[in-house]
Write an enzyme that holds these catalytic residues in place. Structure first.
Site, PDB file in Angstrom:
ATOM      1  N   ASP A   1      -5.388  -0.092  -4.524  1.00  0.00           N
ATOM      2  CA  ASP A   1      -3.933  -0.091  -4.623  1.00  0.00           C
ATOM      3  C   ASP A   1      -3.410  -1.440  -5.108  1.00  0.00           C
ATOM      4  O   ASP A   1      -2.381  -1.523  -5.760  1.00  0.00           O
ATOM      5  CB  ASP A   1      -3.305   0.281  -3.272  1.00  0.00           C
ATOM      6  CG  ASP A   1      -3.994  -0.351  -2.071  1.00  0.00           C
ATOM      7  OD1 ASP A   1      -4.932  -1.152  -2.251  1.00  0.00           O
ATOM      8  OD2 ASP A   1      -3.581  -0.042  -0.941  1.00  0.00           O
TER       9      ASP A   1
ATOM     10  N   GLU B   1     -10.475   6.659   1.805  1.00  0.00           N
ATOM     11  CA  GLU B   1     -10.068   5.258   1.699  1.00  0.00           C
ATOM     12  C   GLU B   1     -11.000   4.346   2.485  1.00  0.00           C
ATOM     13  O   GLU B   1     -11.267   4.574   3.661  1.00  0.00           O
ATOM     14  CB  GLU B   1      -8.639   5.063   2.209  1.00  0.00           C
ATOM     15  CG  GLU B   1      -8.174   3.609   2.043  1.00  0.00           C
ATOM     16  CD  GLU B   1      -6.803   3.340   2.652  1.00  0.00           C
ATOM     17  OE1 GLU B   1      -5.980   2.726   1.950  1.00  0.00           O
ATOM     18  OE2 GLU B   1      -6.548   3.730   3.813  1.00  0.00           O
TER      19      GLU B   1
ATOM     20  N   SER C   1       0.819  -1.217   0.000  1.00  0.00           N
ATOM     21  CA  SER C   1       0.000   0.000   0.000  1.00  0.00           C
ATOM     22  C   SER C   1       0.847   1.259   0.000  1.00  0.00           C
ATOM     23  O   SER C   1       0.404   2.308  -0.490  1.00  0.00           O
ATOM     24  CB  SER C   1      -0.924   0.017   1.226  1.00  0.00           C
ATOM     25  OG  SER C   1      -1.846  -1.031   1.166  1.00  0.00           O
TER      26      SER C   1
END
Lengths: 501, 501
Positions: free
Chosen positions: B319, B272, B78
């Site tokens: 991601d 996110e 990430s």
């Protein structure tokens, strides 16, 4: 902005909009068993071998996703998926061109034929296999390949002959059981009947194929069937015997285009990179990889052909993922370099091993030959004694080899069957931008039919008006002899036809 | 044509083109660890629970694919992925906002701030975790969360404070080590410093959050940090303590929009759905599923917000994939119904089990409690004695439970880490149609910067002109203390912060 390649693609696809309002020709190109991880897999390999290759040819054509579930399963097989793409309906796994009640449905290929279009099927599996069958045949179960062969040549199809050009394997289903190469249970000499009654040019010869691609003097219907069973994996292909999928695709396009111009019509062509799927079922990264790379070469060639013939549209999407492929297992290990050494599929090296067992080798000779020719040939250099012993006791040596090489590359396979993940939709040409996004596989069929102005309902009604045909399908289904549980494709089944004699 | 939903979507995205030429506001929404199979997984579940749900909200926003590899690995983490989306460059796994030589790179959030935009970070992990950190901090290793916290509030960031609104967990990194809830190794009371020196409104209270969403009287900078470590998985969330991601996203949008209008500027907001990834690492289909469904609710809410504010653009992409999830293993078995019974994550039931061990239960009481409350609570009804015994000997009971439930549903996980497969790109709003297709993750950054007219190079030069800052990052990197091999996220690490005291 670093989007040059994509920008070029978008410009190229947008251009035909100015010049044409309706496509004359449609190509649907199915990479069987090509899931999202397979695309990353082949791209990373290509990039490892050639740093300048940043994207695969198909990466530049990606426009969306396709949902794949069938009527009776969240994980589809190729039969139900082909029926979805061909008829625009959901059906049960194993069903070919029929709905959930075993009633036949008109396909986009048949509807095109009824409207005067020319049609083609180009595959690397048996031409009687589930995917091509879904476009031109109607049977209760995908294993009824003798009946599929009969329908595809026109012998027992209610609409007569609906295919003008076909290329692929599966000759054994066209030969009477008296022929040693036959897969049929009856005496029907479909090869001769196709030639004599339905005027097919039937050939198995590479030379005849080459003449067809070089000359204007091809007659249709034209069938090129160079292999008894499936055609070879690309990595195992002998070019003296079999052309590449790219060669077949372009030859079919040229023939159909020329003949369609002569007849003032268009064409519908189904192309399949059939054996990406078989490499997945067999857990063979080499077979899977090289068939994916050939699919990409063929897609690039067709894309360029479409650029030169902007009344033609290319759509492409897999039927389903195969093998549950994941990359980076365990612990982010993903080494494409491991895959650079093999010259052939796992099946090829497994055949060497099977052959060795008939020799009178000493144990030492056996071991050194296995290490050098079988494991070493396939690119497994650091083989352990336990792995050598494992090969001796497995019933599926090709899968055994494939999994050993896969684990060294960081590739994991979770299943010998298919998985449910959405597949990628690729498109190039007029109006394909309308398909950006996520679609059901049946939507793709309706889009193509709509673009070509076809009436699927008319084809369906024509099929259903043949009462004895409808009754025969339902009778076969009711016999329930095909209603068996899920079966893996056995590794031997993957490389050759069911030779019953 | 059965493309109604998509056609509606296309019409909606096309409309703003007529009214605006340049977006004022950009939202980048990252679903951490959300691979293609995760989307099919959640969709099939949603469809099982409610037949009328044919597509997920994000299905209607799909426009392409993103390639994810990092500088030193074909499988990204990430940190490198966040740096790619934020700075538009490839870097090594574990690196935050720095290139392969540990030189800081300007992020799209920082470039926006330098140009007068307002900015925000809204996550469900610790706000100091890799993904948000990649947009607003620069450190050699993702585990330097104390340093990340210092930079995010402006205390040690070369550009000063670059964040105006932040919401998420990770309060422990803002508290001095004297506080029992601290994760810091020093005495820095960053919470108070943020309030006193940098004028942040710092709150952990759900009531204060609700006031912020209801009132015009919010001051910025505004931080809502309700949890010491990560915020709860959606399926475990106590709404008295924590709002949903949807609530936080819309509240942040409303605050930023109102303040930006007042200042005659726009905003850049990073959102996110952080813990889809954690459910994948933990092989917990329940935690994974409910965080995916909440991501979809939040995306739908943001999409509708964008429809009402057509100077705003929404882009979203993961991601990386997480867990190597495949569906239909073995033999096309894929049963979403199995997942309908659990009310909490595997971690929740594992905690019950761990707690039980401290009681003085009889063997019979232990077994019946395990069967009823742990296995039964999680939806594993047909538990075997061997499975009960297995729970007693595993070091990772949550993963053990997750894998048992997964196998009953036909779900396979191939790795405790990430995989390499491309992830889906979603977009809604002005000019997002230009991103149709397959892109590198760095391309997405350059597209956003280009759309907002930002100069990433200027931000990079500003950062690099701070020589002591640059030297401190390189010094930390050279100490090599972070250059350790791959580590799995331990299951306990996934649900709570590293309490060191």
């Amino acid at each position: 902005m670093k989007l040059t390649r994509t920008s070029i693609f978008l410009a190229a696809t947008a251009m035909p909009m100015i010049r044409a309002v309706k496509p004359n020709n449609y190509v649907f190109f199915l990479p069987d068993g090509y899931g999202p991880a397979s695309e990353t897999f082949a791209r990373d390999y290509a990039n490892y071998v050639d740093e300048s290759t940043i994207k695969l040819p198909v990466d530049n054509l990606a426009i969306g996703y396709v949902r794949t579930k069938s009527l009776d399963s969240l994980v589809t097989d190729s039969a139900a998926a082909a029926t979805a793409y061909a008829c625009g309906i959901k059906t049960n796994n194993r069903a070919i061109g029929v709905d959930g009640d075993n009633i036949p449905c008109g396909t986009v290929l048949e509807a095109a034929k009824l409207d005067g279009y020319l049609t083609g099927l180009v595959v690397t599996s048996r031409i009687t296999h589930a995917s091509p069958a879904g476009f031109a045949a109607h049977v209760a179960d995908r294993d009824m390949e003798s009946e599929i062969a009969e329908q595809i040549v026109g012998y027992s199809h209610p609409l007569g002959r609906v295919v003008d050009v076909m290329m692929g394997g599966g000759k054994c289903f066209f030969l009477p059981k008296s022929n040693t190469d036959s897969c049929r249970d009856d005496d029907l000499d479909l090869w001769s009947i196709a030639e004599d009654v339905y005027h097919w040019t039937m050939t198995s010869s590479r030379a005849a194929f080459d003449s067809a691609s070089d000359s204007d003097a091809v007659d249709i219907p034209f069938a090129f069937i160079p292999a008894s069973g499936h055609m070879a994996y690309e990595v195992d292909r002998d070019p003296q015997l079999e052309p590449s999928l790219t060669d077949m695709a372009i030859t079919a396009l040229d023939i159909l285009h020329r003949k369609a111009k002569e007849q003032d019509t268009g064409f519908f062509l189904f192309i399949e990179a059939s054996r990406i799927d078989h490499g997945g079922h067999a857990h063979d990264p080499i077979a899977h990889l090289y068939d994916i790379l050939e699919y990409n070469r063929a897609m690039l060639a067709v894309k360029r052909w479409v650029d030169d013939n902007d009344d033609t549209v290319l759509l492409s999407a897999a039927d389903h993922e195969c093998g549950g492929l994941t990359l980076g297992v365990p612990d982010y290990a993903w080494y494409p370099s491991v895959l650079t050494h093999a010259d052939h599929s796992a099946q090829y090296y497994a055949a060497i091993y099977k052959n060795m067992r008939s020799f009178n080798y000493s144990a030492a000779m056996m071991e050194s030959t296995l290490v050098d020719r079988v494991f070493g040939g396939y690119g497994i250099y650091n083989v352990t004694l336990a792995e050598i012993a494992g090969l001796a006791i497995t019933n599926t040596p090709a899968v055994f080899l494939g999994e050993l090489l896969s684990s060294r590359a960081g590739i994991n396979w979770s299943t010998l069957g298919h998985t449910a993940v959405d597949v990628t939709l690729f498109g190039h040409g007029l109006h394909t931008e309308k398909l950006v996004g996520n679609h059901d596989n049946t939507d793709v069929c309706h889009f193509m039919a709509d673009q070509l102005g076809l009436d699927l309902g008319k084809a369906t009604r024509r099929l259903q008006s043949d009462e004895s045909f409808v009754a025969s399908i339902r009778s076969a289904a009711n016999a329930k002899k095909f209603l068996r549980p899920f079966q893996h494709e056995h590794e031997d089944d993957i490389i050759q036809a069911h030779h019953k004699h």
